[in-house]
Design a protein around this motif. Structure first.
Motif, PDB file in Angstrom:
ATOM      1  N   ASP A 414       0.850  -1.193   0.000  1.00  0.00           N
ATOM      2  CA  ASP A 414       0.000   0.000   0.000  1.00  0.00           C
ATOM      3  C   ASP A 414       0.888   1.246   0.000  1.00  0.00           C
ATOM      4  O   ASP A 414       1.341   1.709   1.046  1.00  0.00           O
ATOM      5  CB  ASP A 414      -0.909  -0.023   1.224  1.00  0.00           C
ATOM      6  N   PHE A 415       1.111   1.812  -1.172  1.00  0.00           N
ATOM      7  CA  PHE A 415       2.020   2.949  -1.291  1.00  0.00           C
ATOM      8  C   PHE A 415       1.440   4.245  -0.734  1.00  0.00           C
ATOM      9  O   PHE A 415       2.180   5.105  -0.267  1.00  0.00           O
ATOM     10  CB  PHE A 415       2.411   3.163  -2.757  1.00  0.00           C
ATOM     11  N   ASP A 416       0.107   4.451  -0.817  1.00  0.00           N
ATOM     12  CA  ASP A 416      -0.475   5.702  -0.349  1.00  0.00           C
ATOM     13  C   ASP A 416      -1.249   5.539   0.952  1.00  0.00           C
ATOM     14  O   ASP A 416      -1.950   6.468   1.388  1.00  0.00           O
ATOM     15  CB  ASP A 416      -1.368   6.327  -1.422  1.00  0.00           C
ATOM     16  N   ASN A 417      -1.137   4.380   1.569  1.00  0.00           N
ATOM     17  CA  ASN A 417      -1.758   4.118   2.874  1.00  0.00           C
ATOM     18  C   ASN A 417      -3.267   4.369   2.886  1.00  0.00           C
ATOM     19  O   ASN A 417      -3.826   4.820   3.888  1.00  0.00           O
ATOM     20  CB  ASN A 417      -1.088   4.971   3.966  1.00  0.00           C
ATOM     21  N   ASP A 418      -3.927   4.043   1.773  1.00  0.00           N
ATOM     22  CA  ASP A 418      -5.381   4.230   1.721  1.00  0.00           C
ATOM     23  C   ASP A 418      -6.142   2.976   2.128  1.00  0.00           C
ATOM     24  O   ASP A 418      -7.375   2.941   2.062  1.00  0.00           O
ATOM     25  CB  ASP A 418      -5.823   4.676   0.321  1.00  0.00           C
ATOM     26  N   GLY A 419      -5.409   1.933   2.540  1.00  0.00           N
ATOM     27  CA  GLY A 419      -6.052   0.703   2.962  1.00  0.00           C
ATOM     28  C   GLY A 419      -6.167  -0.335   1.869  1.00  0.00           C
ATOM     29  O   GLY A 419      -6.726  -1.417   2.091  1.00  0.00           O
ATOM     30  N   ARG A 420      -5.642  -0.033   0.662  1.00  0.00           N
ATOM     31  CA  ARG A 420      -5.670  -0.992  -0.447  1.00  0.00           C
ATOM     32  C   ARG A 420      -4.249  -1.187  -0.959  1.00  0.00           C
ATOM     33  O   ARG A 420      -3.534  -0.216  -1.223  1.00  0.00           O
ATOM     34  CB  ARG A 420      -6.575  -0.489  -1.584  1.00  0.00           C
ATOM     35  N   ARG A 421      -3.865  -2.445  -1.166  1.00  0.00           N
ATOM     36  CA  ARG A 421      -2.519  -2.738  -1.628  1.00  0.00           C
ATOM     37  C   ARG A 421      -2.386  -2.432  -3.119  1.00  0.00           C
ATOM     38  O   ARG A 421      -3.157  -2.929  -3.937  1.00  0.00           O
ATOM     39  CB  ARG A 421      -2.166  -4.197  -1.360  1.00  0.00           C
ATOM     40  N   ASP A 422      -1.387  -1.634  -3.453  1.00  0.00           N
ATOM     41  CA  ASP A 422      -1.042  -1.349  -4.843  1.00  0.00           C
ATOM     42  C   ASP A 422      -0.078  -2.439  -5.327  1.00  0.00           C
ATOM     43  O   ASP A 422       0.272  -3.357  -4.580  1.00  0.00           O
ATOM     44  CB  ASP A 422      -0.437   0.051  -4.946  1.00  0.00           C
ATOM     45  N   LEU A 423       0.382  -2.318  -6.557  1.00  0.00           N
ATOM     46  CA  LEU A 423       1.233  -3.361  -7.132  1.00  0.00           C
ATOM     47  C   LEU A 423       2.337  -2.733  -7.964  1.00  0.00           C
ATOM     48  O   LEU A 423       2.076  -1.892  -8.825  1.00  0.00           O
ATOM     49  CB  LEU A 423       0.390  -4.289  -8.012  1.00  0.00           C
ATOM     50  N   TRP A 424       3.573  -3.126  -7.705  1.00  0.00           N
ATOM     51  CA  TRP A 424       4.692  -2.714  -8.553  1.00  0.00           C
ATOM     52  C   TRP A 424       5.200  -3.924  -9.313  1.00  0.00           C
ATOM     53  O   TRP A 424       5.054  -5.059  -8.877  1.00  0.00           O
ATOM     54  CB  TRP A 424       5.820  -2.085  -7.730  1.00  0.00           C
ATOM     55  N   LEU A 425       5.811  -3.656 -10.458  1.00  0.00           N
ATOM     56  CA  LEU A 425       6.261  -4.752 -11.310  1.00  0.00           C
ATOM     57  C   LEU A 425       7.413  -4.282 -12.179  1.00  0.00           C
ATOM     58  O   LEU A 425       7.332  -3.250 -12.837  1.00  0.00           O
ATOM     59  CB  LEU A 425       5.083  -5.217 -12.182  1.00  0.00           C
TER      60      LEU A 425
END
Length: 599
Positions: A414-425
């Motif tokens: 979660d890069f922006d700490n909004d409660g949802r996991r983002d994804l890097w690749l």
């Protein structure tokens, strides 16, 4: 409610698939009539082929921001100090492993190096080709402490992973390679010693990924090592050239040219030594060209199962029987596709309290997002406890976007700490540059912003100019190296210098970071689960879950809390199944919870 959401998504998925098949067939008919498909190159936009499922990024996708601080960190590592000779081992590495080796609360970085040519000009540069350990100084810069630490690995390095194998409280590191692997024991005074032979963890094949986990629940962590192919250099092979996607590709960089090599499972004896038992346990996977592996408890039964990502061969999905052996459930799991699998990201990205898997693939194969269905009997499990998955990459916007990419390291966070996991690749081609065969084609990384039920959208180019620049990426890891509560990102560039991206997202939510410890064996609590409830939202994360590609993310667990400024509870399930709950811990902190040893 979660089960109903999955059922609705499942129906939507099959509707989408039917639509895509019809549309793709029409697009293919149109394309073959009017275009020369041989001319299609990675990055080209071909209407109806790679954009049929494209989605508008929207205003919310501008939230993520990163600053390239590579120069300011003092990291002067350079990967692969040689000129490519069009040989498979040279193109596959290397990785970066995150671990706080001096236990000062600031995560350090270990970069694996491929020390030179591996073929007719076989050579190793003992200095430029050395893998490097960088100590974190105040979260602002990194000092090269390799020589002082006594880590003198200058081989054909691939990957690495940290763990406290000897239960003395500090992190040791295992290094995989094309050739002899190495295990370095942390002596606790800032120095290390090579204990590979002493511990019985030797493997001199073409090893790639490695993953630590206590699969037999005896309290001592074990080590799984993936071996790729039996690469044998023959001068005559260099003259064999094939055509792939309108380019000439040497036989010697095609993994299908070489037989698969079995994997290793080093079972800890509890006294600092290991015994290799992969075949006995049923997870040597001899037909798989294995690159990555992760210990994952698919069905939440407390026993670590195993997922193996295999290149041009079926992936391995192995269920832990609880008696030291495993059952191959690949076909029935629907997650053992025969594709070119590279990297793994493991996380409960949809917050239904079981772990899901993302697999990166080779060009034209789409990345896979395997949503875990093991706990959802109403969705059609044929028998209680069946382990099975649904590939929902297209539904979530992660499939078609990767068609013209070659994916490697990856991770959910979660890069922006909004409660949802983002994804890097991390992306980077294995196709050679047509003008200069000593170089590989470059590709830009992905940074997917998580919109929840609306899926993911790539925001890399908006987040940083660096992320808009194509590279030959391989390894990568996420880590909050400056301890500001916003997770950063490190990328290893093949034949280049690492990219260090500091998270500069301006509007970031609240967060909680957890460092778990326990006395006795497995002091870093590998495989412990933490459940955090805040603002009516429950999240789950597992210590040590996932292995990226040849790389390791930080062991500290990170939870974005969005607008929630208080936490109801943190429930910890320790590796042996014991539980404890902490009420109302503070937000915006990194907390260390140490288990009280039961009588």
């Amino acid at each position: 409610m979660r089960n109903w959401d999955k059922r609705r998504r499942l129906l939507a998925r099959w509707t989408l698939i039917s639509t895509v098949i019809v549309a793709a067939a029409a697009a293919w008919f149109w394309a073959t009539r009017d275009h020369d498909l041989e001319a299609v190159r990675p990055g080209d936009e071909v209407a109806g082929l790679t954009s049929i499922l494209a989605r508008d990024s929207g205003e919310d996708a501008t939230a993520l921001r990163f600053t390239d601080v590579s120069a300011e960190t003092g990291i002067d590592f350079s990967h692969f100090p040689a000129t490519r000779a069009s040989l498979l081992p040279e193109d596959m590495g290397s990785g970066v492993a995150v671990g706080d080796f001096d236990d000062d609360g600031k995560p350090d970085l270990f970069f694996v190096n491929f020390a030179g040519n591996a073929g007719p000009m076989a050579s190793v540069d003992p200095e430029k080709g050395k893998s490097r350990l960088y100590r974190n100084v105040d979260g602002a810069r990194f000092d090269d402490v390799t020589d002082r630490a006594g880590i003198d690995f200058a081989g054909y390095g691939m990957g690495a992973a940290w763990a406290d194998f000897d239960d003395d409280g500090d992190l040791d590191v295992y290094i995989t390679a094309f050739g002899p692997n190495a295990l370095y024991e942390n002596l606790g005074d800032g120095t290390f010693r090579d204990v590979t032979d002493k511990t019985g963890t030797q493997d001199a094949r073409f090893s790639a990924g490695c993953s630590w986990g206590d699969y037999d629940r005896d309290g001592h962590i074990d080590l799984y090592v993936t071996n790729y192919v039996n690469f044998v250099y023959r001068e005559a092979d260099r003259k064999v050239v094939e055509r792939q996607y309108a380019t000439e590709q040497p036989y010697t960089i095609n993994p299908s040219s070489y037989a698969a090599s079995p994997n290793s499972l080093f079972r800890s004896s509890g006294d600092g030594t290991f015994e290799e038992v992969a075949e006995t346990a049923g997870i040597d996977d001899p037909q798989g060209r294995s690159l990555s592996a992760s210990w994952v408890d698919f069905d939440n039964d407390g026993w670590l199962d195993l997922y193996v990502a295999n290149d041009v061969s079926n992936n391995g999905v192995f269920r832990n029987r609880g008696d030291g052996t495993f059952t191959d459930v690949g076909p029935s799991s629907l997650a053992a596709d025969y594709r070119g699998a590279m990297g793994i990201a493991v996380a409960d990205f949809d917050d239904d309290l079981d772990e899901d898997i993302l697999i990166t693939h080779w060009i034209a194969q789409e990345n896979a997002l395997y949503r875990n269905m093991a706990l959802d009997e109403m969705l059609g499990a044929s028998e209680p406890g069946r382990i099975w998955f649904m590939d929902e990459a297209d539904e979530y916007g992660l499939g078609q976007s990767s068609l013209d990419m070659v994916g490697w390291a990856t991770g959910f966070v979660d890069f922006d700490n909004d409660g949802r996991r983002d994804l890097w690749l991390v992306n980077g081609s294995t196709l050679e540059n047509t003008a200069d065969h000593t170089r590989l084609e470059t590709q830009p990384p992905f940074l997917f912003y998580n919109r929840g039920n609306d899926g993911f959208v790539d925001t890399a180019a908006r987040a940083s100019d660096t992320l808009a620049t194509p590279i030959v990426g391989r390894g990568g890891a996420h880590v909050d190296f400056n301890n500001d509560g916003r997770v950063d990102w490190v990328i290893l560039v093949h034949g280049g210098t690492p990219i260090v991206l500091a998270n500069a997202t301006p509007e970031s939510g609240h967060y909680l970071r957890l460092s778990l410890r326990q006395p006795g064996p497995n002091r870093r609590a590998i495989a412990a689960r933490a459940y955090v409830t805040a603002g009516g939202h429950e999240q789950m994360a597992v210590v040590g879950s996932g292995s990226s590609y040849l790389s390791q993310n930080e062991l500290t667990l990170h939870f974005g809390l969005g607008r929630a400024d208080s936490i109801d509870s943190v429930r910890i399930v320790w590796p042996d199944g014991a539980e404890e709950t902490h009420r109302n811990p503070p937000v915006d902190r990194t907390l260390t919870f140490t288990r009280t040893k039961p009588d």
